[in-house]
Design a protein around this motif. Structure first.
Motif, mmCIF file in Angstrom:
data_model
loop_
_atom_site.group_PDB
_atom_site.id
_atom_site.type_symbol
_atom_site.label_atom_id
_atom_site.label_comp_id
_atom_site.label_asym_id
_atom_site.label_seq_id
_atom_site.Cartn_x
_atom_site.Cartn_y
_atom_site.Cartn_z
ATOM 1 N N ASP A 21 0.816 -1.221 0.000
ATOM 2 C CA ASP A 21 0.000 0.000 0.000
ATOM 3 C C ASP A 21 0.851 1.274 0.000
ATOM 4 O O ASP A 21 0.371 2.338 -0.355
ATOM 5 C CB ASP A 21 -1.016 -0.009 1.164
ATOM 6 N N ASN A 22 2.117 1.157 0.366
ATOM 7 C CA ASN A 22 3.003 2.325 0.272
ATOM 8 C C ASN A 22 3.120 2.766 -1.197
ATOM 9 O O ASN A 22 3.178 3.956 -1.491
ATOM 10 C CB ASN A 22 4.415 2.020 0.797
ATOM 11 N N TYR A 23 3.153 1.761 -2.081
ATOM 12 C CA TYR A 23 3.234 2.050 -3.513
ATOM 13 C C TYR A 23 1.864 2.463 -4.066
ATOM 14 O O TYR A 23 1.741 3.439 -4.783
ATOM 15 C CB TYR A 23 3.755 0.819 -4.259
ATOM 16 N N VAL A 24 0.834 1.725 -3.676
ATOM 17 C CA VAL A 24 -0.505 1.941 -4.241
ATOM 18 C C VAL A 24 -1.144 3.228 -3.696
ATOM 19 O O VAL A 24 -1.695 4.017 -4.456
ATOM 20 C CB VAL A 24 -1.422 0.726 -3.947
ATOM 21 N N ASN A 25 -1.039 3.442 -2.380
ATOM 22 C CA ASN A 25 -1.762 4.567 -1.755
ATOM 23 C C ASN A 25 -0.894 5.775 -1.404
ATOM 24 O O ASN A 25 -1.338 6.910 -1.551
ATOM 25 C CB ASN A 25 -2.464 4.082 -0.482
ATOM 26 N N ALA A 26 0.308 5.539 -0.889
ATOM 27 C CA ALA A 26 1.123 6.674 -0.414
ATOM 28 C C ALA A 26 1.904 7.347 -1.537
ATOM 29 O O ALA A 26 1.966 8.578 -1.607
ATOM 30 C CB ALA A 26 2.086 6.208 0.679
ATOM 31 N N TYR A 27 2.486 6.529 -2.403
ATOM 32 C CA TYR A 27 3.377 7.076 -3.438
ATOM 33 C C TYR A 27 2.690 8.124 -4.329
ATOM 34 O O TYR A 27 3.276 9.200 -4.570
ATOM 35 C CB TYR A 27 3.981 5.923 -4.253
ATOM 36 N N PRO A 28 1.465 7.889 -4.800
ATOM 37 C CA PRO A 28 0.818 8.928 -5.628
ATOM 38 C C PRO A 28 0.639 10.252 -4.875
ATOM 39 O O PRO A 28 0.791 11.324 -5.463
ATOM 40 C CB PRO A 28 -0.554 8.319 -5.966
ATOM 41 N N ILE A 29 0.344 10.188 -3.591
ATOM 42 C CA ILE A 29 0.158 11.418 -2.801
ATOM 43 C C ILE A 29 1.504 12.123 -2.613
ATOM 44 O O ILE A 29 1.603 13.342 -2.744
ATOM 45 C CB ILE A 29 -0.497 11.080 -1.439
ATOM 46 N N LEU A 30 2.541 11.358 -2.325
ATOM 47 C CA LEU A 30 3.875 11.944 -2.171
ATOM 48 C C LEU A 30 4.305 12.645 -3.464
ATOM 49 O O LEU A 30 4.824 13.767 -3.437
ATOM 50 C CB LEU A 30 4.892 10.853 -1.794
ATOM 51 N N LYS A 31 4.056 11.967 -4.597
ATOM 52 C CA LYS A 31 4.430 12.545 -5.903
ATOM 53 C C LYS A 31 3.687 13.850 -6.158
ATOM 54 O O LYS A 31 4.247 14.811 -6.680
ATOM 55 C CB LYS A 31 4.086 11.554 -7.029
ATOM 56 N N GLN A 32 2.421 13.874 -5.748
ATOM 57 C CA GLN A 32 1.583 15.059 -5.949
ATOM 58 C C GLN A 32 2.226 16.296 -5.334
ATOM 59 O O GLN A 32 2.121 17.398 -5.867
ATOM 60 C CB GLN A 32 0.220 14.775 -5.308
ATOM 61 N N TYR A 33 2.899 16.129 -4.189
ATOM 62 C CA TYR A 33 3.526 17.265 -3.505
ATOM 63 C C TYR A 33 5.018 17.377 -3.802
ATOM 64 O O TYR A 33 5.704 18.220 -3.229
ATOM 65 C CB TYR A 33 3.307 17.148 -1.992
ATOM 66 N N GLY A 34 5.529 16.490 -4.650
ATOM 67 C CA GLY A 34 6.963 16.497 -4.913
ATOM 68 C C GLY A 34 7.764 16.098 -3.683
ATOM 69 O O GLY A 34 8.911 16.505 -3.514
ATOM 70 N N PHE A 35 7.169 15.288 -2.818
ATOM 71 C CA PHE A 35 7.833 14.855 -1.579
ATOM 72 C C PHE A 35 8.647 13.590 -1.810
ATOM 73 O O PHE A 35 8.279 12.738 -2.597
ATOM 74 C CB PHE A 35 6.784 14.551 -0.498
ATOM 75 N N LYS A 36 9.754 13.494 -1.051
ATOM 76 C CA LYS A 36 10.486 12.236 -1.039
ATOM 77 C C LYS A 36 10.240 11.533 0.287
ATOM 78 O O LYS A 36 9.837 12.160 1.272
ATOM 79 C CB LYS A 36 11.976 12.449 -1.292
ATOM 80 N N ALA A 37 10.469 10.237 0.294
ATOM 81 C CA ALA A 37 10.274 9.459 1.521
ATOM 82 C C ALA A 37 11.222 8.269 1.501
ATOM 83 O O ALA A 37 11.846 7.984 0.473
ATOM 84 C CB ALA A 37 8.829 8.975 1.621
ATOM 85 N N THR A 38 11.340 7.620 2.647
ATOM 86 C CA THR A 38 12.231 6.470 2.777
ATOM 87 C C THR A 38 11.426 5.271 3.245
ATOM 88 O O THR A 38 10.631 5.388 4.181
ATOM 89 C CB THR A 38 13.355 6.790 3.792
ATOM 90 N N ILE A 39 11.619 4.144 2.584
ATOM 91 C CA ILE A 39 10.871 2.934 2.938
ATOM 92 C C ILE A 39 11.841 1.855 3.418
ATOM 93 O O ILE A 39 12.757 1.457 2.688
ATOM 94 C CB ILE A 39 10.047 2.420 1.735
ATOM 95 N N PHE A 40 11.652 1.420 4.663
ATOM 96 C CA PHE A 40 12.488 0.362 5.236
ATOM 97 C C PHE A 40 11.807 -0.974 4.969
ATOM 98 O O PHE A 40 10.753 -1.267 5.546
ATOM 99 C CB PHE A 40 12.669 0.590 6.739
ATOM 100 N N VAL A 41 12.386 -1.775 4.092
ATOM 101 C CA VAL A 41 11.725 -3.006 3.648
ATOM 102 C C VAL A 41 12.300 -4.240 4.337
ATOM 103 O O VAL A 41 13.476 -4.283 4.698
ATOM 104 C CB VAL A 41 11.827 -3.163 2.111
ATOM 105 N N ILE A 42 11.420 -5.239 4.524
ATOM 106 C CA ILE A 42 11.836 -6.554 5.016
ATOM 107 C C ILE A 42 12.224 -7.332 3.773
ATOM 108 O O ILE A 42 11.362 -7.759 2.999
ATOM 109 C CB ILE A 42 10.676 -7.242 5.768
ATOM 110 N N THR A 43 13.528 -7.483 3.538
ATOM 111 C CA THR A 43 13.970 -7.893 2.192
ATOM 112 C C THR A 43 13.468 -9.276 1.775
ATOM 113 O O THR A 43 13.196 -9.491 0.606
ATOM 114 C CB THR A 43 15.505 -7.811 2.060
ATOM 115 N N ASP A 44 13.310 -10.203 2.716
ATOM 116 C CA ASP A 44 12.827 -11.542 2.332
ATOM 117 C C ASP A 44 11.372 -11.539 1.872
ATOM 118 O O ASP A 44 10.918 -12.497 1.259
ATOM 119 C CB ASP A 44 12.963 -12.528 3.510
ATOM 120 N N TYR A 45 10.615 -10.504 2.202
ATOM 121 C CA TYR A 45 9.190 -10.474 1.840
ATOM 122 C C TYR A 45 8.946 -9.851 0.469
ATOM 123 O O TYR A 45 7.878 -10.036 -0.109
ATOM 124 C CB TYR A 45 8.388 -9.665 2.879
ATOM 125 N N LEU A 46 9.903 -9.064 -0.032
ATOM 126 C CA LEU A 46 9.660 -8.363 -1.295
ATOM 127 C C LEU A 46 9.592 -9.343 -2.456
ATOM 128 O O LEU A 46 10.416 -10.264 -2.556
ATOM 129 C CB LEU A 46 10.732 -7.288 -1.538
#
Ligand SMILES: [Zn+2]
Length: 272
Positions: free
Chosen positions: A112-137
């Motif tokens: 949902d970070n990609y589906v829901n948050a990323y479009p909103i962040l892009k809208q404002y030209g904001f950057k963010a950092t995502i800490f991922v659990i690498t085995d789950y990706l």
């Protein structure tokens, strides 16, 4: 009757005295701090910590409309989003930050970070950092794919480590601790072509031994869930964050948390 009235008056005087003393308690620790740290840049940087941006009715899930409202607020208030590299450059070399810097982070790497948050962040030209659990990706459908992570990186997001399997690091033996730290870092370097990799401690658990291992594994810095802002007194391997949850009044709590960190720090309530 008379005794009751006297008792009441006494309470009012006490209350008035307490109110009059508030400015003293608020300004006194600041004066001491200013003298000790001299000209050090003591503007605390707010690092926001989110998890899911979704409609699930759990504390860790901020709804997409609430998230949009919070991002709109940051934009209106003139905040500028920064990356962990910006924060590190400031901490290590004193490189100036924008006037109202904010580092937006997400833990776990939910889809949902990609589906829901990323479009909103892009809208404002904001950057963010995502800490991922690498085995789950690319393995579990609730989490991001590496492809989505790369697309977001190209759009200005930073992908960082939340270890391989999200185990509390303070409970692991030496070999497993080393594997969790080095394995997730190698996965991010390989999948993202990343150079400076940062960590967020799963469940927030860390201690001095873990911090040392994180540094030895080559991480540039690590984020905790210790409540507070990052300033010159912060450790690079125990960076403070401000968690944002879904609550009864999510937006009021969000604003309260953003504006009250400096006050709490001045009062010496949240720096260890
Ligand atoms: Zn987590």
């Amino acid at each position: 009757v008379r005794r009751q009235r006297n008792g009441y008056g006494y309470k009012i005087i006490l209350l008035a005295a307490m109110i009059l003393l508030i400015p003293f308690f608020v300004s006194y620790p600041k004066a001491i701090d200013g003298r000790l740290r001299q000209s050090a840049n003591d503007t605390a940087v707010t690092v926001l910590n989110y998890h899911k941006i979704a409609d699930d009715n759990i504390a860790l899930a901020v709804s997409p409309p609430d998230f949009a409202k919070q991002m709109a607020y940051l934009a209106e208030e003139g905040y500028t989003t920064i990356s962990p590299d910006d924060l590190l450059e400031n901490q290590l070399n004193g490189k100036p930050l924008p006037e109202k810097p904010v580092l937006i982070t997400f833990d776990d790497g939910y889809e949902d970070n990609y589906v829901n948050a990323y479009p909103i962040l892009k809208q404002y030209g904001f950057k963010a950092t995502i800490f991922v659990i690498t085995d789950y990706l690319s393995q579990n459908s609730a989490y991001l794919t590496w492809e989505q992570a790369r697309e977001m990186q190209a759009g200005g997001m930073t992908i960082a480590s939340h270890t391989m399997q999200h185990k509390p690091l303070t409970e692991l033996g030496d070999a497993e601790l080393k594997r969790e730290l080095e394995g997730s870092k190698a996965a991010i370097e390989y999948q993202m072509g990343a150079q400076n990799v940062y960590l967020a401690y799963p469940t927030g658990a860390y201690n001095l031994k873990v911090m040392k291992q994180v540094e030895e594994a080559g991480y540039k810095g690590a984020f905790t869930i210790k409540y507070g802002g990052v300033n010159a007194a912060s450790s690079l391997y125990a960076l403070e964050r401000v968690p944002i949850f879904r609550t009864q009044d999510t937006f009021a709590n969000f604003k309260w948390r953003i504006h009250n960190i400096p006050l709490f720090e001045r009062l010496g309530l949240i720096k260890s």
